[in-house]
Design an enzyme around this catalytic site. Structure first.
Site, PDB file in Angstrom:
ATOM      1  N   ASP A  65     -57.178  27.022 105.062  1.00 32.60           N
ATOM      2  CA  ASP A  65     -58.498  26.413 105.260  1.00 32.60           C
ATOM      3  C   ASP A  65     -59.272  26.905 106.483  1.00 32.60           C
ATOM      4  O   ASP A  65     -60.308  26.349 106.803  1.00 32.60           O
ATOM      5  CB  ASP A  65     -58.376  24.886 105.374  1.00 32.60           C
ATOM      6  CG  ASP A  65     -58.993  24.214 104.171  1.00 32.60           C
ATOM      7  OD1 ASP A  65     -59.155  24.913 103.150  1.00 32.60           O
ATOM      8  OD2 ASP A  65     -59.307  23.028 104.242  1.00 32.60           O
ATOM      9  N   LYS A  68     -60.281  32.286 105.502  1.00 30.55           N
ATOM     10  CA  LYS A  68     -59.907  33.659 105.132  1.00 30.55           C
ATOM     11  C   LYS A  68     -60.695  34.159 103.926  1.00 30.55           C
ATOM     12  O   LYS A  68     -61.214  35.264 103.931  1.00 30.55           O
ATOM     13  CB  LYS A  68     -58.403  33.736 104.800  1.00 30.55           C
ATOM     14  CG  LYS A  68     -57.501  33.381 105.956  1.00 30.55           C
ATOM     15  CD  LYS A  68     -56.049  33.414 105.549  1.00 30.55           C
ATOM     16  CE  LYS A  68     -55.656  32.320 104.566  1.00 30.55           C
ATOM     17  NZ  LYS A  68     -55.739  30.960 105.129  1.00 30.55           N
ATOM     18  N   THR A  69     -60.748  33.315 102.885  1.00 31.42           N
ATOM     19  CA  THR A  69     -61.417  33.752 101.660  1.00 31.42           C
ATOM     20  C   THR A  69     -62.924  33.861 101.899  1.00 31.42           C
ATOM     21  O   THR A  69     -63.564  34.814 101.446  1.00 31.42           O
ATOM     22  CB  THR A  69     -61.097  32.791 100.499  1.00 31.42           C
ATOM     23  OG1 THR A  69     -59.675  32.717 100.375  1.00 31.42           O
ATOM     24  CG2 THR A  69     -61.679  33.279  99.197  1.00 31.42           C
ATOM     25  N   HIS A 128     -48.498  31.979 101.955  1.00 32.05           N
ATOM     26  CA  HIS A 128     -47.374  31.478 101.177  1.00 32.05           C
ATOM     27  C   HIS A 128     -46.135  32.362 101.245  1.00 32.05           C
ATOM     28  O   HIS A 128     -46.235  33.569 101.426  1.00 32.05           O
ATOM     29  CB  HIS A 128     -47.795  31.287  99.721  1.00 32.05           C
ATOM     30  CG  HIS A 128     -48.779  30.178  99.556  1.00 32.05           C
ATOM     31  ND1 HIS A 128     -48.394  28.878  99.390  1.00 32.05           N
ATOM     32  CD2 HIS A 128     -50.122  30.177  99.602  1.00 32.05           C
ATOM     33  CE1 HIS A 128     -49.463  28.117  99.314  1.00 32.05           C
ATOM     34  NE2 HIS A 128     -50.529  28.879  99.441  1.00 32.05           N
TER      35      HIS A 128
HETATM   36  N1  LIG Z   1     -68.530  25.223 109.084  1.00 34.69           N
HETATM   37  C1  LIG Z   1     -67.925  26.274 108.582  1.00 34.69           C
HETATM   38  N2  LIG Z   1     -67.108  26.158 107.539  1.00 34.69           N
HETATM   39  C2  LIG Z   1     -66.512  27.257 107.057  1.00 34.69           C
HETATM   40  C3  LIG Z   1     -66.697  28.544 107.633  1.00 34.69           C
HETATM   41  N3  LIG Z   1     -65.974  29.431 106.940  1.00 34.69           N
HETATM   42  C4  LIG Z   1     -65.341  28.740 105.970  1.00 34.69           C
HETATM   43  N4  LIG Z   1     -65.674  27.436 106.015  1.00 34.69           N
HETATM   44  C5  LIG Z   1     -65.223  26.360 105.113  1.00 34.69           C
HETATM   45  O1  LIG Z   1     -63.852  26.093 105.313  1.00 34.69           O
HETATM   46  C6  LIG Z   1     -63.215  25.755 104.079  1.00 34.69           C
HETATM   47  C7  LIG Z   1     -62.037  26.670 103.840  1.00 34.69           C
HETATM   48  O2  LIG Z   1     -62.474  27.998 103.671  1.00 34.69           O
HETATM   49  P1  LIG Z   1     -61.608  29.074 102.857  1.00 34.69           P
HETATM   50  O3  LIG Z   1     -62.325  30.367 103.001  1.00 34.69           O
HETATM   51  O4  LIG Z   1     -61.283  28.586 101.505  1.00 34.69           O
HETATM   52  O5  LIG Z   1     -60.300  29.061 103.736  1.00 34.69           O
HETATM   53  P2  LIG Z   1     -58.929  29.871 103.460  1.00 34.69           P
HETATM   54  O6  LIG Z   1     -58.402  30.230 104.790  1.00 34.69           O
HETATM   55  O7  LIG Z   1     -59.186  30.977 102.503  1.00 34.69           O
HETATM   56  O8  LIG Z   1     -58.033  28.774 102.796  1.00 34.69           O
HETATM   57  P3  LIG Z   1     -56.641  29.020 101.979  1.00 34.69           P
HETATM   58  O9  LIG Z   1     -56.806  30.247 101.165  1.00 34.69           O
HETATM   59  O10 LIG Z   1     -56.472  27.809 101.134  1.00 34.69           O
HETATM   60  O11 LIG Z   1     -55.568  29.144 103.016  1.00 34.69           O
HETATM   61  C8  LIG Z   1     -64.290  25.874 103.010  1.00 34.69           C
HETATM   62  O12 LIG Z   1     -64.790  24.610 102.756  1.00 34.69           O
HETATM   63  C9  LIG Z   1     -65.325  26.766 103.663  1.00 34.69           C
HETATM   64  O13 LIG Z   1     -66.618  26.541 103.160  1.00 34.69           O
HETATM   65  C10 LIG Z   1     -67.594  28.640 108.758  1.00 34.69           C
HETATM   66  O14 LIG Z   1     -67.847  29.696 109.314  1.00 34.69           O
HETATM   67  N5  LIG Z   1     -68.155  27.487 109.187  1.00 34.69           N
HETATM   68 MG   LIG Z   2     -58.277  31.394 100.750  1.00 39.98          MG
END
Ligand SMILES: Nc1nc2c(ncn2[C@@H]2O[C@H](COP(=O)(O)OP(=O)(O)OP(=O)(O)O)[C@@H](O)[C@H]2O)c(=O)[nH]1
Ligand SMILES: [Mg+2]
Length: 445
Positions: A65, A68-69, A128
């Site tokens: 969260d 990364k994505t 993971h």
């Molecule tokens: N405020 C804010 N929220 C962000 C930012 N980048 C990502 N998010 C939010 O953070 C949440 C997680 O983002 P992801 O890109 O899914 O995170 P991740 O690291 O890929 O998560 P996993 O793959 O599940 O480990 C989402 O709701 C995004 O919209 C940012 O720069 N600012």
């Molecule tokens: Mg992700």
């Protein structure tokens, strides 16, 4: 632009309008409409594939969260605007439907893009166990990583985990992206995050003082908002990645190394060592060192090279070669030593490694093991007795049990010093079957 391209759809018409108004160049116009037509896909392919640029494997890693994505999508968006990628939105990177529904990345997704200088293959890497296993066993590899840390998580309780993960998968060079800066009001907070990050990087054996740290917001970049923390920071990030993560050398360009499989003496000529050349090129009459198995380093010269039973002037990566070495007795050399360019390889006895312990189903052990497990480890062409302990600071090390199917970081102590290097893989076998695979991540002694 071909005629067929013109007649396809409203998307194309919009792109064409932009093109006429000078807002997009033809490649960018093609990229904007990539979902529409196979012809456009061809355009897209040309835009992305540029084999003349050096290729680098990288990925985003970091805690669940932290973004990364979103960052991966933002990079493709930004590079697409420059005609250097095809834009992939969040949904197409997080492919599995259940991933999209839950917003959690489960499987690793491969994307690609270029910068002016290099071509990248990028994995959006979930934290993971499966993925870590792939990296340890060599099914996947990364030349460097972008570690994503959300600034909004306060003191970042998971920072350690991120760095541990990076080290465990064998990454040597990291670029830090402190994400979600849009959600932070206090600039001092960001300074703190950076300081803490640098300190921790050093603790985990990375170059904390020199590592580039970029602060921005992947979300802002995705939403075309606040370019000073959005798009511009993506540019800074890619510049840092270009400069900080080295281009991997091709095997042929690396200094020569061959692990000895066999040694024999040919009467009237001398001692010959044979094996498969791991890397580099060796010319006849070159100086070499023969290292490992607890022996002193032997200095010698290769006076003849035989590959496929023919005498030749050089031996190259991938060849099965016999090397005639001058002035060395057969009994001074044994299988498992390496022949290398002088000064490029040294023998060591203690190293940090990541282990993937095979599950029972994979033919591994049925029971776990504890600290001070003493297996035989198989390195290149040899095996060596070894003892495994947990790294310093491991909680409750005395009671910790590693079960089949686990990933674990351990310190290996070899019985004899051997020629080992960071990035090298090895196996642990018991009774003739592999029970664990390892990756050397740091040399300790
Ligand atoms: N405020 C804010 N929220 C962000 C930012 N980048 C990502 N998010 C939010 O953070 C949440 C997680 O983002 P992801 O890109 O899914 O995170 P991740 O690291 O890929 O998560 P996993 O793959 O599940 O480990 C989402 O709701 C995004 O919209 C940012 O720069 N600012
Ligand atoms: Mg992700």
């Amino acid at each position: 632009m071909p005629a067929a391209f013109r007649a396809i759809s409203p998307f194309v018409r919009t792109a064409q309008a932009s093109l006429r108004q000078g807002r997009l160049n033809p490649f960018q116009a093609a990229l904007k409409t990539q979902h529409v037509s196979p012809i456009l896909n061809i355009y897209r392919t040309y835009a992305v594939y540029d084999r003349s640029k050096p290729h680098v494997n990288i990925g985003t890693i970091g805690h669940v969260d932290h973004g990364k994505t979103t960052l991966s999508a933002a990079i493709t968006k930004r590079q697409a605007e420059k005609g250097l990628a095809s834009y992939l939105d969040y949904g197409s990177i997080d492919k599995a439907p259940e991933e999209r529904k839950r917003g959690i990345t489960i499987s690793a997704s491969h994307i690609e893009y270029s910068t002016e200088n290099r071509h990248y293959s990028h994995v959006d890497c979930p934290g993971h166990a499966d993925y870590i296993k792939n990296m340890i066993t060599g099914a996947a590899n990364m030349d460097g990583a972008i570690i994503v840390v959300a600034a909004s998580d306060g003191q970042m309780p998971q920072t350690r985990e991120h760095l541990l993960l990076a080290r465990q998968v064998g990454v040597q060079k990291i670029v830090v992206f402190v994400n979600k800066v849009d959600a932070i009001d206090d600039p001092e907070m960001l300074e703190l995050v950076e300081m803490e990050m640098r300190e921790l990087l050093s603790t985990y054996g990375f170059e904390g003082d020199e590592t580039p740290v970029i602060m921005g917001s992947a979300l802002m970049a995705m939403n075309d908002q606040k370019p000073e923390i959005g798009a511009q920071k993506i540019d800074e990030l890619m510049k840092a990645v270009d400069e900080w993560i080295p281009t991997p050398q091709r095997d042929l360009d690396k200094p020569f190394l061959m692990a000895v499989e066999d040694v024999f003496s040919i009467s009237g000529r001398g001692t010959v060592v044979s094996g498969r050349v791991e890397r580099g090129v060796l010319k006849k009459d070159s100086d070499v060192e023969i290292i490992g198995k607890g022996h002193e380093v032997i200095k010698s010269k290769v006076t003849d090279i035989e590959t496929f039973k023919k005498s030749c002037d050089e031996s190259r990566a991938g060849d099965n070669s016999g090397l005639l070495i001058r002035g060395v007795r057969r009994e001074d050399i044994s299988r498992g030593m390496v022949v290398a360019v002088p000064g490029t390889v040294t023998a060591h006895q203690t190293f940090l490694c990541s282990l993937y312990v095979l599950s029972k189903e994979e033919g591994g052990r049925h029971t776990g093991f504890r600290e001070n497990y003493k297996p035989q480890i198989f390195l290149r062409t040899t095996d060596e007795a070894c003892a495994l302990t947990f790294p310093e600071g491991t909680e409750d090390a005395a009671h910790k049990v590693i079960m089949p199917g686990d990933n674990v970081e351990m310190v290996a102590h070899l019985h004899h010093p051997s020629a080992i290097e960071v990035g090298q893989r090895f196996n642990i076998r018991e009774g003739g079957r592999t029970v664990a695979t390892g990756l050397i991540t740091r040399i300790l002694k």
